[in-house]
Design an enzyme around this catalytic site. Sequence first.
Site, mmCIF file in Angstrom:
data_model
loop_
_atom_site.group_PDB
_atom_site.id
_atom_site.type_symbol
_atom_site.label_atom_id
_atom_site.label_comp_id
_atom_site.label_asym_id
_atom_site.label_seq_id
_atom_site.Cartn_x
_atom_site.Cartn_y
_atom_site.Cartn_z
ATOM 1 N N ARG A 124 0.817 -1.360 0.154
ATOM 2 C CA ARG A 124 0.006 0.040 -0.080
ATOM 3 C C ARG A 124 0.877 0.928 -0.071
ATOM 4 N NH1 ARG A 124 -2.650 -3.271 3.605
ATOM 5 N NH2 ARG A 124 -4.498 -4.187 2.540
ATOM 6 N N LYS A 182 3.405 11.744 -11.149
ATOM 7 C CA LYS A 182 2.626 10.763 -11.979
ATOM 8 C C LYS A 182 3.387 9.550 -12.015
ATOM 9 C CE LYS A 182 -0.300 13.886 -14.816
ATOM 10 N NZ LYS A 182 -0.552 14.370 -16.008
ATOM 11 N N GLU A 204 11.369 18.898 -24.652
ATOM 12 C CA GLU A 204 10.452 19.140 -23.611
ATOM 13 C C GLU A 204 10.673 20.447 -23.069
ATOM 14 O OE1 GLU A 204 7.695 17.477 -22.561
ATOM 15 O OE2 GLU A 204 7.571 15.516 -23.431
ATOM 16 N N LYS A 258 8.283 23.117 -14.081
ATOM 17 C CA LYS A 258 7.253 21.887 -14.015
ATOM 18 C C LYS A 258 6.718 21.856 -12.376
ATOM 19 C CE LYS A 258 6.024 17.383 -14.630
ATOM 20 N NZ LYS A 258 6.110 16.043 -15.303
ATOM 21 N N GLU A 306 -3.861 18.168 -11.980
ATOM 22 C CA GLU A 306 -4.171 18.460 -13.518
ATOM 23 C C GLU A 306 -5.762 18.712 -13.732
ATOM 24 O OE1 GLU A 306 -2.338 16.106 -16.566
ATOM 25 O OE2 GLU A 306 -3.637 16.703 -17.970
ATOM 26 N N ARG A 311 -2.063 22.802 -14.810
ATOM 27 C CA ARG A 311 -1.333 21.595 -15.233
ATOM 28 C C ARG A 311 -1.292 21.479 -16.630
ATOM 29 N NH1 ARG A 311 1.139 16.508 -11.615
ATOM 30 N NH2 ARG A 311 2.508 15.674 -13.191
ATOM 31 N N ASN A 342 0.721 19.957 -21.508
ATOM 32 C CA ASN A 342 0.270 19.042 -22.538
ATOM 33 C C ASN A 342 0.451 20.032 -24.019
ATOM 34 O OD1 ASN A 342 -0.160 16.907 -21.044
ATOM 35 N ND2 ASN A 342 -2.264 17.553 -20.502
ATOM 36 N N HIS A 356 1.030 17.497 -26.862
ATOM 37 C CA HIS A 356 0.895 16.460 -26.779
ATOM 38 C C HIS A 356 -0.471 15.789 -27.457
ATOM 39 C CE1 HIS A 356 4.190 16.899 -24.128
ATOM 40 N NE2 HIS A 356 4.186 15.877 -23.805
ATOM 41 N N HIS A 409 0.848 12.516 -29.084
ATOM 42 C CA HIS A 409 0.511 11.273 -28.634
ATOM 43 C C HIS A 409 -0.089 10.603 -29.534
ATOM 44 C CE1 HIS A 409 0.172 12.460 -24.124
ATOM 45 N NE2 HIS A 409 1.431 11.935 -24.173
ATOM 46 N N HIS A 428 9.212 9.791 -27.759
ATOM 47 C CA HIS A 428 8.242 10.456 -27.297
ATOM 48 C C HIS A 428 8.619 12.056 -27.590
ATOM 49 C CE1 HIS A 428 5.279 12.329 -24.772
ATOM 50 N NE2 HIS A 428 6.043 13.067 -23.930
HETATM 51 N N1 NAD Z 1 5.610 10.516 -15.244
HETATM 52 C C1 NAD Z 1 5.407 11.521 -15.953
HETATM 53 O O1 NAD Z 1 5.028 12.905 -15.753
HETATM 54 C C2 NAD Z 1 6.016 11.461 -17.560
HETATM 55 C C3 NAD Z 1 6.212 12.675 -18.299
HETATM 56 C C4 NAD Z 1 6.857 12.417 -19.345
HETATM 57 C C5 NAD Z 1 7.096 11.072 -19.763
HETATM 58 N N2 NAD Z 1 6.743 10.050 -19.023
HETATM 59 C C6 NAD Z 1 7.435 8.545 -19.554
HETATM 60 O O2 NAD Z 1 8.432 8.335 -19.617
HETATM 61 C C7 NAD Z 1 9.005 7.245 -20.597
HETATM 62 C C8 NAD Z 1 9.794 7.741 -21.664
HETATM 63 O O3 NAD Z 1 11.263 8.025 -20.766
HETATM 64 P P1 NAD Z 1 12.501 8.259 -21.557
HETATM 65 O O4 NAD Z 1 12.411 9.115 -22.688
HETATM 66 O O5 NAD Z 1 13.422 8.549 -20.256
HETATM 67 O O6 NAD Z 1 12.841 6.767 -22.074
HETATM 68 P P2 NAD Z 1 13.581 5.515 -21.451
HETATM 69 O O7 NAD Z 1 13.328 5.333 -20.165
HETATM 70 O O8 NAD Z 1 12.979 4.281 -22.457
HETATM 71 O O9 NAD Z 1 15.076 5.755 -21.662
HETATM 72 C C9 NAD Z 1 15.496 5.584 -23.102
HETATM 73 C C10 NAD Z 1 16.699 4.773 -23.442
HETATM 74 O O10 NAD Z 1 17.950 5.498 -22.990
HETATM 75 C C11 NAD Z 1 18.738 4.476 -22.167
HETATM 76 N N3 NAD Z 1 19.347 5.282 -21.095
HETATM 77 C C12 NAD Z 1 18.773 5.816 -20.129
HETATM 78 N N4 NAD Z 1 19.492 6.691 -19.457
HETATM 79 C C13 NAD Z 1 20.797 6.433 -19.974
HETATM 80 C C14 NAD Z 1 22.123 6.768 -19.912
HETATM 81 N N5 NAD Z 1 22.396 7.744 -18.945
HETATM 82 N N6 NAD Z 1 23.223 6.651 -20.723
HETATM 83 C C15 NAD Z 1 22.843 5.534 -21.748
HETATM 84 N N7 NAD Z 1 21.625 5.150 -22.142
HETATM 85 C C16 NAD Z 1 20.565 5.639 -21.005
HETATM 86 C C17 NAD Z 1 17.612 3.627 -21.605
HETATM 87 O O11 NAD Z 1 18.243 2.366 -21.229
HETATM 88 C C18 NAD Z 1 16.735 3.515 -22.842
HETATM 89 O O12 NAD Z 1 17.317 2.595 -23.746
HETATM 90 C C19 NAD Z 1 7.458 7.032 -21.241
HETATM 91 O O13 NAD Z 1 7.053 5.868 -20.839
HETATM 92 C C20 NAD Z 1 6.560 8.455 -20.858
HETATM 93 O O14 NAD Z 1 5.197 7.729 -20.748
HETATM 94 C C21 NAD Z 1 6.358 10.078 -17.855
HETATM 95 ZN ZN ZN Z 2 6.043 14.784 -22.914
#
Ligand code: NAD
Ligand code: ZN
Length: 365
Positions: A120, A142, A184, A226, A236, A240, A244, A247, A251, A264
């Site tokens: 939990r 989030k 971003e 942010k 949101e 907030r 987007n 987005h 998306h 992304h």
């Molecule tokens: N929670 C939120 O508010 C929020 C906001 C935006 C995006 N997201 C989510 O984030 C995710 C995308 O995240 P991302 O873009 O970080 O992608 P990711 O987590 O897939 O990382 C990208 C790639 O880079 C590699 N990598 C990471 N750090 C590294 C480093 N320092 N050196 C070498 N390689 C490295 C990883 O292994 C992966 O292959 C999506 O699932 C999206 O939905 C969430």
């Molecule tokens: Zn985004």
Amino acid sequence: MKTIGVKAASAEYPVYVGRELFAQIPRRLGLGKTQRRVFVLTSAEIWALWGRRFLAAFPQSAQPTALFLPPGERYKRMAQVERLAGEMAASGADRSSLLIAFGGGIVGDLGGFLAAIYMRGIEYAQVPTTLLAQVDSSVGGKTGVNLAAGKNLIGSFHHPRAVFADLSVLQTLPERELRAGLYESVKAGIIRDAALFRFMERHAEAILRREPAALERVIAASIRMKAEVVGIDERESGLRMILNFGHTLGHAIEAATGYRRLLHGEAIAWGMLAALRIARERGTVSAGEAERMERTIAAYGPAPGFRASVETLMAAAGRDKKNRAGSRRFVLPRGIGDAVVVEDVTDAEMEEAARWVLREARRAR
Ligand SMILES: NC(=O)c1ccc[n+]([C@@H]2O[C@H](COP(=O)([O-])OP(=O)(O)OC[C@H]3O[C@@H](n4cnc5c(N)ncnc54)[C@H](O)[C@@H]3O)[C@@H](O)[C@H]2O)c1
Ligand SMILES: [Zn+2]
């Protein structure tokens, strides 16, 4: 090192931005004296690059147990949450255990969600290793995983105890991932921070060369923006939503290309250009300012091209969970550092923007 405070309705915590931050993690999380178990969720890729240095920062009494998530969006699923929770239980994790999410946004989102529901809810910390995770996903609480029906459809608000945005780990980040994250930050500048926008407009080269001072400024300003927005509107229900920007169609582009062709941030770059089209057509923003925004987005690209039909794109936009029934919600810039949420974008306006973006994307490589 800079410290940025997040003060949301349900939690307050620091985000540390700087170089060589690993050494500070145990102390800042108060792990020196306690006997609590520490787990670190990461991926094999990141662990191979940074695991040894990460572990070296922890005292013998608080050595983290590593848990692994395979890389890729397709593993951001409930099945992995269940498997990892099982591994934690088998290794003796209890309600006082701490989870550290050490990786990109996928590790952060899934790790945060695992922490939100394990017994939990246990405490967790974020050590984001991609630029996108540092400037966006690790801040704001989030967390969640994907369903076959769509991205992030299961989740929870669960804030970390602290976030450590360490510039040093970005040294190994692939160029394309860096650019995707920087989009971003451009977004952050466009919607709410004119000074950040101007800095990114002028210093694209230094930022792309990863000059520490330039990168630190961009990361800190993006996080500050942010944190401020989340502080005002955690759930949101209003402000907030401006996060987007880009987005709505972004998306849709990700969905229409099967989440494979574009990162992304790259889809968001296309989505921002499309939203700017609508804003220009409506006269929400001046042509001069729109051009500066378009040029600055392009300076961090080029975003790879893609192909999709306008029907697929429109259908995908209809499924976005952020849409209220019967209307198209868009975030439109009014000027540099200023954006509004409008609810009345018509299908015709969106279709025009979608056709435009598809034409541009077909021409891009
Ligand atoms: N929670 C939120 O508010 C929020 C906001 C935006 C995006 N997201 C989510 O984030 C995710 C995308 O995240 P991302 O873009 O970080 O992608 P990711 O987590 O897939 O990382 C990208 C790639 O880079 C590699 N990598 C990471 N750090 C590294 C480093 N320092 N050196 C070498 N390689 C490295 C990883 O292994 C992966 O292959 C999506 O699932 C999206 O939905 C969430
Ligand atoms: Zn985004």
